[in-house]
Design a protein around this motif. Structure first.
Motif, PDB file in Angstrom:
ATOM      1  N   ARG A 124       0.886  -1.313   0.053  1.00 30.90           N
ATOM      2  CA  ARG A 124      -0.099   0.121  -0.070  1.00 30.90           C
ATOM      3  C   ARG A 124       0.767   1.223  -0.161  1.00 30.90           C
ATOM      4  NH1 ARG A 124      -4.867  -2.005   4.106  1.00 30.90           N
ATOM      5  NH2 ARG A 124      -5.687  -3.620   2.493  1.00 30.90           N
ATOM      6  N   PHE A 125       1.819   1.259   0.685  1.00 34.97           N
ATOM      7  CA  PHE A 125       2.757   2.434   0.776  1.00 34.97           C
ATOM      8  C   PHE A 125       3.248   2.639  -0.801  1.00 34.97           C
ATOM      9  CE2 PHE A 125       6.551   4.986   1.296  1.00 34.97           C
ATOM     10  CZ  PHE A 125       6.353   5.947   2.168  1.00 34.97           C
ATOM     11  N   THR A 126       3.809   1.661  -1.402  1.00 36.46           N
ATOM     12  CA  THR A 126       4.318   1.824  -2.564  1.00 36.46           C
ATOM     13  C   THR A 126       3.264   2.073  -3.695  1.00 36.46           C
ATOM     14  OG1 THR A 126       5.935  -0.054  -2.199  1.00 36.46           O
ATOM     15  CG2 THR A 126       5.568   0.309  -4.388  1.00 36.46           C
ATOM     16  N   TRP A 127       2.276   1.424  -3.745  1.00 34.08           N
ATOM     17  CA  TRP A 127       1.136   1.872  -4.604  1.00 34.08           C
ATOM     18  C   TRP A 127       0.784   3.187  -4.371  1.00 34.08           C
ATOM     19  CZ3 TRP A 127      -0.252   0.970  -9.211  1.00 34.08           C
ATOM     20  CH2 TRP A 127      -1.733   1.563  -9.715  1.00 34.08           C
ATOM     21  N   GLU A 131       1.775   8.686  -8.429  1.00 29.02           N
ATOM     22  CA  GLU A 131       0.837  10.183  -8.869  1.00 29.02           C
ATOM     23  C   GLU A 131      -0.219   9.605  -9.291  1.00 29.02           C
ATOM     24  OE1 GLU A 131       3.412  12.821 -10.020  1.00 29.02           O
ATOM     25  OE2 GLU A 131       1.962  14.474 -10.359  1.00 29.02           O
ATOM     26  N   GLU A 132      -0.415   8.436 -10.109  1.00 29.39           N
ATOM     27  CA  GLU A 132      -1.576   8.117 -10.714  1.00 29.39           C
ATOM     28  C   GLU A 132      -2.716   7.498  -9.740  1.00 29.39           C
ATOM     29  OE1 GLU A 132       1.217   6.434 -11.137  1.00 29.39           O
ATOM     30  OE2 GLU A 132       0.608   4.176 -11.699  1.00 29.39           O
ATOM     31  N   THR A 133      -2.421   7.395  -8.553  1.00 31.09           N
ATOM     32  CA  THR A 133      -3.376   6.865  -7.625  1.00 31.09           C
ATOM     33  C   THR A 133      -4.010   8.193  -6.859  1.00 31.09           C
ATOM     34  OG1 THR A 133      -1.688   6.674  -5.618  1.00 31.09           O
ATOM     35  CG2 THR A 133      -2.165   4.763  -7.184  1.00 31.09           C
ATOM     36  N   TRP A 134      -3.448   9.434  -6.975  1.00 24.85           N
ATOM     37  CA  TRP A 134      -3.856  10.241  -5.906  1.00 24.85           C
ATOM     38  C   TRP A 134      -5.442  11.021  -6.488  1.00 24.85           C
ATOM     39  CZ3 TRP A 134       1.536  13.150  -6.150  1.00 24.85           C
ATOM     40  CH2 TRP A 134       2.669  12.191  -5.629  1.00 24.85           C
ATOM     41  N   ALA A 135      -5.545  10.855  -7.529  1.00 30.17           N
ATOM     42  CA  ALA A 135      -6.655  11.728  -8.226  1.00 30.17           C
ATOM     43  C   ALA A 135      -8.084  11.017  -7.230  1.00 30.17           C
ATOM     44  CB  ALA A 135      -7.082  11.474  -9.576  1.00 30.17           C
ATOM     45  N   ALA A 136      -7.901   9.702  -7.189  1.00 27.63           N
ATOM     46  CA  ALA A 136      -8.938   8.932  -6.712  1.00 27.63           C
ATOM     47  C   ALA A 136      -9.131   9.289  -5.200  1.00 27.63           C
ATOM     48  CB  ALA A 136      -8.776   7.516  -6.497  1.00 27.63           C
ATOM     49  N   LEU A 137      -8.107  10.030  -4.882  1.00 25.48           N
ATOM     50  CA  LEU A 137      -8.305  10.466  -3.247  1.00 25.48           C
ATOM     51  C   LEU A 137      -8.366  11.913  -3.257  1.00 25.48           C
ATOM     52  CD1 LEU A 137      -6.531   7.596  -3.044  1.00 25.48           C
ATOM     53  CD2 LEU A 137      -5.089   8.634  -1.105  1.00 25.48           C
ATOM     54  N   TYR A 139      -6.439  13.823  -3.761  1.00 28.68           N
ATOM     55  CA  TYR A 139      -5.195  14.288  -3.037  1.00 28.68           C
ATOM     56  C   TYR A 139      -4.618  15.626  -4.013  1.00 28.68           C
ATOM     57  CZ  TYR A 139      -0.250  14.583  -1.495  1.00 28.68           C
ATOM     58  OH  TYR A 139       0.971  15.205  -1.283  1.00 28.68           O
ATOM     59  N   ASP A 140      -4.402  16.741  -3.814  1.00 33.68           N
ATOM     60  CA  ASP A 140      -3.851  17.723  -4.576  1.00 33.68           C
ATOM     61  C   ASP A 140      -2.493  17.762  -4.903  1.00 33.68           C
ATOM     62  OD1 ASP A 140      -3.825  18.381  -1.952  1.00 33.68           O
ATOM     63  OD2 ASP A 140      -4.424  20.406  -2.251  1.00 33.68           O
ATOM     64  N   GLY A 141      -1.729  16.949  -4.184  1.00 31.73           N
ATOM     65  CA  GLY A 141      -0.315  16.567  -4.594  1.00 31.73           C
ATOM     66  C   GLY A 141       0.862  17.563  -4.117  1.00 31.73           C
ATOM     67  N   PRO A 142       2.106  17.417  -4.450  1.00 33.18           N
ATOM     68  CA  PRO A 142       3.046  18.037  -3.788  1.00 33.18           C
ATOM     69  C   PRO A 142       3.021  19.565  -4.286  1.00 33.18           C
ATOM     70  CG  PRO A 142       3.886  16.057  -4.553  1.00 33.18           C
ATOM     71  CD  PRO A 142       2.422  16.202  -5.004  1.00 33.18           C
ATOM     72  N   TRP A 143       3.457  20.632  -3.705  1.00 30.38           N
ATOM     73  CA  TRP A 143       3.543  21.930  -4.302  1.00 30.38           C
ATOM     74  C   TRP A 143       4.839  21.937  -5.311  1.00 30.38           C
ATOM     75  CZ3 TRP A 143       2.640  25.824   0.215  1.00 30.38           C
ATOM     76  CH2 TRP A 143       1.651  25.568   0.747  1.00 30.38           C
ATOM     77  N   ILE A 144       5.658  21.100  -5.195  1.00 31.83           N
ATOM     78  CA  ILE A 144       6.889  21.119  -5.913  1.00 31.83           C
ATOM     79  C   ILE A 144       6.596  20.173  -7.165  1.00 31.83           C
ATOM     80  CG2 ILE A 144       9.169  20.558  -6.284  1.00 31.83           C
ATOM     81  CD1 ILE A 144       9.510  21.364  -3.256  1.00 31.83           C
ATOM     82  N   ARG A 145       6.540  20.722  -8.249  1.00 28.12           N
ATOM     83  CA  ARG A 145       6.175  20.153  -9.352  1.00 28.12           C
ATOM     84  C   ARG A 145       7.610  19.595 -10.062  1.00 28.12           C
ATOM     85  NH1 ARG A 145       1.188  18.081  -8.539  1.00 28.12           N
ATOM     86  NH2 ARG A 145      -0.076  19.998  -7.851  1.00 28.12           N
TER      87      ARG A 145
ATOM     88  N   PRO B 311      -0.952  10.493   1.351  1.00 27.64           N
ATOM     89  CA  PRO B 311      -1.499   9.168   0.906  1.00 27.64           C
ATOM     90  C   PRO B 311      -0.933   8.002   1.204  1.00 27.64           C
ATOM     91  CG  PRO B 311      -1.659  10.745  -0.920  1.00 27.64           C
ATOM     92  CD  PRO B 311      -0.575  11.522  -0.032  1.00 27.64           C
ATOM     93  N   ALA B 312       0.451   7.814   0.760  1.00 25.83           N
ATOM     94  CA  ALA B 312       1.056   6.537   1.149  1.00 25.83           C
ATOM     95  C   ALA B 312       1.094   6.098   2.610  1.00 25.83           C
ATOM     96  CB  ALA B 312       2.632   6.607   0.219  1.00 25.83           C
ATOM     97  N   MET B 313       1.446   6.853   3.196  1.00 31.95           N
ATOM     98  CA  MET B 313       1.374   6.636   5.026  1.00 31.95           C
ATOM     99  C   MET B 313       0.146   6.396   5.464  1.00 31.95           C
ATOM    100  SD  MET B 313       3.419   6.137   7.428  1.00 31.95           S
ATOM    101  CE  MET B 313       5.020   6.827   7.226  1.00 31.95           C
ATOM    102  N   THR B 314      -0.772   7.095   4.986  1.00 32.04           N
ATOM    103  CA  THR B 314      -2.024   7.041   5.336  1.00 32.04           C
ATOM    104  C   THR B 314      -2.688   5.630   4.862  1.00 32.04           C
ATOM    105  OG1 THR B 314      -2.601   9.491   5.319  1.00 32.04           O
ATOM    106  CG2 THR B 314      -4.540   7.793   5.393  1.00 32.04           C
TER     107      THR B 314
END
Lengths: 145, 483
Positions: A124-127, A131-137, A139-145, B311-314
């Motif tokens: 789970r930590f790896t998956w 980045e491609e998993t974040w939209a489902a959450l 999650y607006d992602g890192p500020w550093i692009r 997300p990963a840690m959570t």
């Protein structure tokens, strides 16, 4: 079996995360170990496609940064593969594997709980570091692009 | 692999965290020639890309996977320039006078070379000044911590914003994986620059395996590194300082014993509105559980503080089947989280096997009882603040929606690996005192030039957060040495 969670396999391939799939990718595990790892990832994520990618990243991790603890993780895979009655873990269906992993997480046997936690956490930590998993959450992602 | 490096200095310091960086800076500023050895890489803001996978690998011991031997408790430790001060929550909590008195009365610290409680207080103040400590303002308390605060207030439970060592915080929320804005003043931004300005040398990627000592001085050796010096200061942290000493055949049977982990258990909640726990200062408010500080018992009780993970840690924190976890993750931005910080008593041990630590630790029944109370209080706070549901991330955990459900926490098994637990404050293993491995002069017993200065010195837990107590000890040691 001690120190197993130290093998929890946080995705550490860093900037190479996601991998190119080229022949240059380092490998830690044998084909049967990879089959076990893929099934454990599938059971953790309940997603066979995600499992392939995740297992590949973990393999690369344990071949490089995590090499010190790779033998412990390999032992966990062996116990998972052969450690229960019936078929080998890698030959279970996705649903059967998920049920088995959940049963191990709830087991009265401490080592089974330990292995289930280590494999599940690693997958789970790896998956969800991808980045491609974040939209489902959302999650607006890192500020550093 | 780094190029082999070797040299001769007056002092060699192992570890660049809260202990090592402080003593190194003080010695260099006193005119000593000093080399500071750090096993991890030299890192700075340009390296911190805010991606969990890459950053845990770069900055943490075992890429964040260091854990107890039974796999139950993640033992988080920095392995980079600045050590754990680079990746911590930036909490500034000095040790209480009552804790010090506890050690004086129960662990033989009564005769401490003339060091008084006031001296300890002054050393702590000096550390706080050096790292720019201040109280987090109400406006800086993020939504997650604010909900915890509001719930506690409705329940009549006291609390306050924490002190921290950030200046110019922009609220990105990535404190645990390195501040890309140089706001959090870990030792890599405070003491290490001072050390280098005073002429000290920092050697990163320098893993130490052995320390040899004799009348003529010490030899410190490891992977591609060899240093000769008059004195060595071992500041590799509670888990790895005993490893270096054991590998070197130093310290005797007390090394590695009396480990406290002060494990922290999480409480998760879902709100009907956005919380965005991953933004703002992740740990900004502390709810005062019945935190007990007494001369008789030292530090006990518990406290509850907001926390955040990406997300990963959570996702890896919640041990539910994916079909139950997925809907929860879909509510990530409506989620809140807190950690119950429950001081423990020493009940563990670190031993070394095949070059790696094995951290043996079993929480006591008394600790587990307090943990349950803390989990219940955390759940109550979030429910009172309007949470639609609370979850204790445990294998058998169910949703908690009402006070009636909270009673179910009493029935959670909380066996090893049932609950995701984290230790960020391991202490003990090289206890200072008449019965410990280290004398009250910070010297490893049986040696005249091997010093220990990190959280391994503490007989029992020193504080709820150990950065400033460790810095305090380093300043006291520097004072003893005339630096």
């Amino acid at each position: 079996m001690t120190g197993l969670l130290a093998t929890a396999g946080w995705q550490v391939w860093g900037k190479a995360a996601g991998g190119s799939g080229s022949g240059q990718v380092p490998r830690a595990f044998s084909p049967w170990q990879m089959a076990t790892l893929e099934r454990a990832c599938a059971a953790s994520l309940e997603d066979a496609d995600a499992a392939v990618v995740t297992a590949r990243e973990l393999d690369a991790h344990f071949a490089t940064t995590g090499a010190e603890v790779a033998p412990d993780f390999a032992l966990a895979l062996a116990v998972m593969e052969f450690g229960h009655a019936g078929r080998r873990f890698s030959r279970l269906s996705l649903d059967e594997a998920a049920e088995t992993l959940d049963a191990w997480a709830r087991s009265k046997v401490g080592v089974r709980r330990q292995i289930a936690k280590a494999l599940r956490d690693a997958a789970r930590f790896t998956w969800f570091g991808r980045e491609e998993t974040w939209a489902a959450l959302d999650y607006d992602g890192p500020w550093i692009r | 692999m780094s190029n082999p490096r070797s040299g001769r200095f007056e002092d060699v310091v192992i570890g660049s965290g809260a202990g090592g960086a402080v003593i190194a800076a003080r010695l260099a500023e006193a005119g000593r020639s000093v080399v500071l050895l750090e096993e991890g890489p030299r890192v700075g803001r340009a390296d911190f890309n805010q991606r969990e996978g890459a950053m845990y690998s770069l900055l943490y011991r075992d890429a964040g996977g260091q854990a107890t031997a039974d796999g139950a408790i993640s033992v988080m430790q920095g392995r980079c320039l600045g050590g754990s001060t680079t990746i911590n929550m930036g909490d500034v909590v000095p040790m209480e006078t009552a804790v010090l008195q506890h050690w004086r009365h129960h662990f033989g610290w009564s005769d401490w070379g003339g060091i008084t409680d006031d001296d300890v207080h002054r050393a702590a103040q000096r550390a706080k000044t050096d790292i720019g400590a201040s109280r987090i303002t109400d406006a800086e308390v993020n939504t997650n911590n604010g909900l915890l605060r509001d719930g506690a207030k409705k329940l009549g439970i006291a609390g306050q914003p924490l002190e921290h060592n950030r200046t110019g915080c922009v609220g990105s929320g990535y404190c645990l994986i390195g501040c890309a804005y140089d706001a959090k003043k870990g030792t890599h931004l405070s003491y290490v620059p001072r050390f280098e300005a005073a002429g000290g040398e920092v050697w990163c990627d320098a893993r130490v395996d052995r320390v040899e000592h004799g009348a003529a001085g010490v030899v410190v050796s490891g992977v591609a590194v060899r240093v000769e010096a008059e004195r060595v200061f071992v500041c590799a942290g509670t888990i790895h300082t005993p490893g270096i000493l054991e590998r070197s055949g130093l310290g005797g049977g007390q090394v590695g014993r009396n480990l406290s982990l002060q494990p922290q258990g999480p409480v998760l909640a879902v709100f009907p509105h956005k919380v965005d726990l991953h933004r703002g200062i992740p740990q900004s408010f502390g709810v005062d559980g019945p935190l007990e500080v007494s001369v008789e018992r030292g530090l006990g009780g518990f406290t509850i503080e907001g926390v955040a993970g990406g997300p990963a840690m959570t996702a890896s924190l919640v041990p539910l089947p994916m079909r139950e976890l997925k809907p929860l993750l879909g509510l990530y931005r409506q989620s809140a989280a807190a950690l119950c910080l429950v001081p423990d008593r020493p009940s563990g041990r670190v031993v070394w096997s095949k070059g790696r630590p094995k951290i043996h630790y079993a929480p006591t029944a008394e600790y587990t009882a307090r943990l349950r109370e803390a989990l219940k209080m955390g759940a109550r706070c979030y429910l009172e603040a309007g949470a639609s549901a609370v979850r204790i991330p445990v294998v058998h955990g169910k949703e908690i929606r009402s006070e009636k459900d909270i009673a179910s926490i009493d029935d959670l098994p909380l066996r090893s690996c049932d609950l995701s637990m984290i230790s960020a404050h391991p202490q003990g293993t090289c206890r200072m005192g008449p019965d410990g491995a280290v004398g009250m002069d910070f010297k490893l017993k049986g040696t005249d030039n091997v010093y220990v200065c990190d959280a391994s010195l503490f007989p029992t837990t020193s504080s709820t957060h150990t950065m400033v107590p460790v810095m305090t000890m380093a300043h006291l040691l520097a004072g003893q040495l005339g630096a």
